[in-house]
Motif scaffolding. Structure first.
Motif, mmCIF file in Angstrom:
data_model
loop_
_atom_site.group_PDB
_atom_site.id
_atom_site.type_symbol
_atom_site.label_atom_id
_atom_site.label_comp_id
_atom_site.label_asym_id
_atom_site.label_seq_id
_atom_site.Cartn_x
_atom_site.Cartn_y
_atom_site.Cartn_z
ATOM 1 N N THR A 230 18.395 81.198 40.071
ATOM 2 C CA THR A 230 17.808 79.879 39.839
ATOM 3 C C THR A 230 18.894 78.830 39.660
ATOM 4 O O THR A 230 18.810 77.711 40.209
ATOM 5 C CB THR A 230 16.894 79.919 38.599
ATOM 6 N N GLN A 231 19.948 79.172 38.911
ATOM 7 C CA GLN A 231 21.029 78.218 38.669
ATOM 8 C C GLN A 231 21.868 77.963 39.915
ATOM 9 O O GLN A 231 22.319 76.845 40.157
ATOM 10 C CB GLN A 231 21.898 78.715 37.512
ATOM 11 N N VAL A 232 22.069 79.010 40.725
ATOM 12 C CA VAL A 232 22.856 78.844 41.956
ATOM 13 C C VAL A 232 22.119 77.983 42.971
ATOM 14 O O VAL A 232 22.718 77.130 43.639
ATOM 15 C CB VAL A 232 23.187 80.233 42.574
ATOM 16 N N THR A 233 20.800 78.185 43.081
ATOM 17 C CA THR A 233 20.022 77.499 44.120
ATOM 18 C C THR A 233 19.322 76.235 43.621
ATOM 19 O O THR A 233 18.951 75.378 44.415
ATOM 20 C CB THR A 233 18.950 78.437 44.687
ATOM 21 N N GLY A 234 19.093 76.150 42.302
ATOM 22 C CA GLY A 234 18.332 75.035 41.763
ATOM 23 C C GLY A 234 16.839 75.147 42.004
ATOM 24 O O GLY A 234 16.109 74.165 41.843
ATOM 25 N N ARG A 235 16.348 76.346 42.385
ATOM 26 C CA ARG A 235 14.932 76.551 42.680
ATOM 27 C C ARG A 235 14.416 77.752 41.888
ATOM 28 O O ARG A 235 14.869 78.878 42.099
ATOM 29 C CB ARG A 235 14.730 76.821 44.179
ATOM 30 N N ASP A 236 13.443 77.497 41.000
ATOM 31 C CA ASP A 236 12.943 78.589 40.168
ATOM 32 C C ASP A 236 12.227 79.657 40.994
ATOM 33 O O ASP A 236 12.330 80.858 40.711
ATOM 34 C CB ASP A 236 12.043 78.080 39.038
ATOM 35 N N TYR A 237 11.510 79.252 42.059
ATOM 36 C CA TYR A 237 10.779 80.241 42.846
ATOM 37 C C TYR A 237 11.715 81.172 43.611
ATOM 38 O O TYR A 237 11.372 82.324 43.887
ATOM 39 C CB TYR A 237 9.786 79.568 43.801
ATOM 40 N N LEU A 238 12.946 80.697 43.941
ATOM 41 C CA LEU A 238 13.917 81.577 44.592
ATOM 42 C C LEU A 238 14.442 82.627 43.614
ATOM 43 O O LEU A 238 14.731 83.760 44.006
ATOM 44 C CB LEU A 238 15.070 80.767 45.174
ATOM 45 N N GLY A 239 14.556 82.257 42.339
ATOM 46 C CA GLY A 239 14.916 83.247 41.321
ATOM 47 C C GLY A 239 13.854 84.308 41.186
ATOM 48 O O GLY A 239 14.149 85.508 41.110
ATOM 49 N N VAL A 240 12.589 83.896 41.204
ATOM 50 C CA VAL A 240 11.480 84.844 41.122
ATOM 51 C C VAL A 240 11.447 85.740 42.363
ATOM 52 O O VAL A 240 11.193 86.947 42.274
ATOM 53 C CB VAL A 240 10.150 84.081 40.951
ATOM 54 N N LEU A 241 11.746 85.172 43.548
ATOM 55 C CA LEU A 241 11.776 85.977 44.773
ATOM 56 C C LEU A 241 12.890 87.026 44.725
ATOM 57 O O LEU A 241 12.749 88.106 45.301
ATOM 58 C CB LEU A 241 11.945 85.075 45.996
ATOM 59 N N GLY A 242 13.996 86.708 44.070
ATOM 60 C CA GLY A 242 15.047 87.702 43.879
ATOM 61 C C GLY A 242 14.533 88.908 43.107
ATOM 62 O O GLY A 242 14.862 90.062 43.418
#
Length: 378
Positions: free
Chosen positions: A228-240
């Motif tokens: 989330t911190q690297v991309t700035g997108r919470d949903y991308l953190g959840v997808l990880g």
């Protein structure tokens, strides 16, 4: 698996629906706690330490109570109380969110050892690696679907509090299925049959090794936050998290049917691979999204190996009357490690995220070496 396939599938589908519910809460907790409610990062580490630390006592207690008062009864009670995590949607402070999540997580730990013991009851020793692989595979398949709907709903800006309240539906379904399992009625004993010196050495090596692996099997909330911190997108953190769960589900089933020697598979595909994945998070996180997802995939394989091979090994060592207690020791060992690991991870992550992941890699390497020595010794 002719002996108890129907009961194995009931237990596994109960796990599927449980994870379909509470894994959305697991993935939401770090975002809700840190990003939405403003808790400092070190407190997140403390919070996860409390979750897993209390879970240590609850895991051991669940196994002991299951052997003494009936495994099904304890498993159903614990499973029904996991719904408390859904009440995080009502929290208006990070303290309230922690209390709801912590109590639900402790209930989850309470039911895990007796549920694993029920699976051992309905299978023969030669069927157990496959049975635990099926359990883990469906368990994590539910978690993967949970993450999928969570990511979609967050992407369309659906309020998180409503998402969390909706997870209660799947948790109720899970408890209803578990209540239909025809196992876990009898009472065992806390001692069971005596074990040989070799078996006793193997038993305690696995318990101690899973504790050290617990130091490294930090809450996946840390990689969620990193992504989330690297991309700035919470949903991308959840997808990880979804990538992690998907690989874990697939390999749980494949490893259970592979015929790999359980102790060797645990050492190399579980502990060693986990150490390498953590090192990757330490040194490759600045390279963008693709390496982070690849490392999440490898960590999923590592966890699938431990969740398949550890309980299969333990179930062959202890007597049937002590299945729950043996699984309780296993779950408690992991929870002790995760209690310490999450607290240290939170402190180190606040200084530099790489320090946290290096600590995890070293701890997992200790688990690998302990089991490797045992393999060579035998």
């Amino acid at each position: 698996m002719a002996r108890g396939r129907g009961e194995v599938l009931k237990i596994a589908f109960s796990a599927f629906f449980a994870d379909l519910g509470y894994q959305a809460a697991v993935a939401s907790f770090p975002i809700l706690f840190v990003v939405y409610l403003g808790a400092p990062m070190y407190l997140y580490g403390v919070a996860e330490a409390l979750n897993y630390g209390g879970g240590t006592a609850m895991a051991y207690l669940g196994g002991l109570l299951g052997d003494r008062f009936g495994r099904k009864r304890v498993a159903v009670i614990g499973n029904s109380l996991i719904v408390l995590v859904s009440l995080m949607g009502l929290a208006r402070s990070y303290l309230e969110a922690l209390v709801f999540f912590m109590l639900g997580w402790w209930a989850r730990n309470l039911r895990t050892p007796p549920r694993r013991a029920m699976l051992a009851e309905v299978t023969s020793p030669g069927e157990r690696a496959e049975a635990y692989g099926i359990l883990h595979s469906l368990d994590i398949a539910g978690a993967l679907l949970s993450i999928a709907y969570l990511a979609v709903l967050l992407f369309i800006h659906f309020p998180m509090e409503y998402i969390l309240l909706l997870t209660s539906v799947w948790l109720v379904v899970s408890t209803l299925i578990l209540s239909r399992v025809r196992a876990g009625y009898g009472r065992g004993n806390a001692v069971g049959r005596s074990v040989s010196v070799v078996d006793r050495r193997l038993f305690w090596t696995i318990v101690i090794s899973t504790m050290f692996f617990g130091f490294s099997q930090y809450s996946f909330g840390f990689p969620i936050l990193t992504i989330t911190q690297v991309t700035g997108r919470d949903y991308l953190g959840v997808l990880g998290y979804g990538v992690f769960l998907g690989s874990s589900s697939l390999f749980g089933y494949l490893l259970g049917r592979s015929g790999i020697r359980e102790v060797s598979g645990l050492a190399f595909l579980g502990y060693l691979l986990g150490a390498l994945a953590s090192l990757g998070f330490a040194f490759l996180s600045g390279m963008g999204l693709a390496p982070l997802y690849a490392l999440s995939f490898l960590m999923g394989v590592s966890v699938a190996s431990t969740e398949t091979f550890e309980p299969a090994i333990i179930s062959k060592i202890v007597g049937e009357g002590s299945y729950g207690t043996g699984m309780g020791y296993l779950s408690a060992g992991r929870s002790v490690g995760m209690f310490v690991g999450n607290a240290v991870m939170g402190l180190l992550y606040g200084i530099n995220y790489a320090y946290a992941y290096v600590f995890a890699a070293v701890s997992s390497s200790v688990s690998f070496l302990l089991v490797l020595i045992l393999v060579l010794w035998r």
